[in-house]
Design a protein around this motif. Structure first.
Motif, short mmCIF file in Angstrom:
data_model
loop_
_atom_site.label_atom_id
_atom_site.label_comp_id
_atom_site.label_asym_id
_atom_site.label_seq_id
_atom_site.Cartn_x
_atom_site.Cartn_y
_atom_site.Cartn_z
N ALA A 2 0.88 -1.37 0.29
CA ALA A 2 -0.24 -0.05 0.14
C ALA A 2 1.02 1.84 0.21
CB ALA A 2 -1.03 -0.38 1.50
N ALA A 3 0.26 2.74 -0.49
CA ALA A 3 0.58 3.66 -0.26
C ALA A 3 1.57 4.85 1.31
CB ALA A 3 -0.10 4.45 -1.30
N ASP A 4 2.14 5.19 0.79
CA ASP A 4 2.20 5.70 1.86
C ASP A 4 1.45 6.86 1.75
OD1 ASP A 4 2.69 7.21 3.76
OD2 ASP A 4 5.34 7.52 4.22
N PRO A 5 0.02 7.16 2.93
CA PRO A 5 -0.29 8.39 3.12
C PRO A 5 0.40 9.39 2.66
CG PRO A 5 -1.56 7.23 4.74
CD PRO A 5 -0.02 6.46 4.14
N ALA A 34 -11.34 -8.87 -1.71
CA ALA A 34 -10.35 -9.07 -2.37
C ALA A 34 -9.81 -7.94 -2.84
CB ALA A 34 -11.51 -9.35 -3.79
N GLY A 35 -9.39 -7.06 -3.84
CA GLY A 35 -8.43 -6.12 -3.85
C GLY A 35 -7.51 -5.53 -2.95
N GLY A 39 -2.72 -6.41 -2.31
CA GLY A 39 -1.23 -4.88 -2.11
C GLY A 39 -1.67 -3.50 -1.73
N GLY A 40 -2.99 -3.31 -2.68
CA GLY A 40 -3.14 -1.87 -2.99
C GLY A 40 -3.88 -1.39 -1.59
N GLY A 41 -3.89 -0.32 -1.22
CA GLY A 41 -4.30 0.89 0.03
C GLY A 41 -6.07 0.91 -0.67
N HIS A 42 -6.91 1.63 0.32
CA HIS A 42 -7.79 2.48 0.65
C HIS A 42 -7.71 3.62 1.10
CE1 HIS A 42 -9.20 -2.31 -0.31
NE2 HIS A 42 -10.82 -1.94 -0.92
N TYR A 43 -7.97 4.41 -0.08
CA TYR A 43 -7.77 5.48 0.69
C TYR A 43 -9.04 6.64 0.57
CZ TYR A 43 -2.86 4.34 0.43
OH TYR A 43 -1.93 2.88 1.48
N ILE A 76 -2.54 1.41 -4.94
CA ILE A 76 -3.44 2.42 -4.83
C ILE A 76 -4.78 1.41 -5.27
CG2 ILE A 76 -5.40 3.47 -4.71
CD1 ILE A 76 -2.96 5.80 -4.87
N HIS A 77 -5.59 0.66 -4.70
CA HIS A 77 -6.61 -0.20 -4.74
C HIS A 77 -7.61 0.49 -5.01
CE1 HIS A 77 -9.25 -3.56 -5.59
NE2 HIS A 77 -10.32 -2.62 -4.67
N ALA A 78 -8.01 1.23 -4.24
CA ALA A 78 -8.98 2.34 -4.59
C ALA A 78 -9.12 3.23 -4.23
CB ALA A 78 -10.43 1.55 -2.90
#
Length: 104
Positions: A2-5, A34-35, A39-43, A76-78
């Motif tokens: 996941a990305a760092d904010p 599932a997303g 490894g992608g995060g939700h932001y 980033i997933h979402a």
């Protein structure tokens, strides 16, 4: 991963010169999704910039997504975006304040 904010914040500041910006990492609320397996995060992003003036909501979202393009989809997933001009944001806040005051 996941990305760092802070990375999201820095990219948006560099591209869109916001007067107000908040980045919230909602990834923990989506654990097991599932997303999230990739490894992608939700932001969630709230961004206020005069560069949005004259642009539709869709165009504003494209501007945000373009600024973060390098982070999709691995980091980033979402992404939920709220994008306003300064005047729109001030009007929104004034409306919220009026609603809160009328409820008391």
């Amino acid at each position: 991963m996941a990305a760092d904010p802070a990375t999201i914040d820095a990219l948006l500041r560099a591209a869109l010169d916001p007067s107000r910006l908040t980045v919230r990492d909602d990834s923990a609320a989506h654990a097991g999704h599932a997303g999230a397996a990739s490894g992608g995060g939700h932001y969630e992003v709230l961004i206020v910039s005069e560069l949005f003036a004259g642009h539709s909501r869709v165009a504003r979202h494209r501007m945000v997504y373009d600024a973060l393009r390098a982070l999709f989809p691995a980091q980033i997933h979402a992404l939920a975006v709220s994008a306003y001009t300064d005047q729109e944001y001030q009007s929104r806040e004034a409306s919220r304040d009026a609603t809160r005051n009328s409820q008391t």
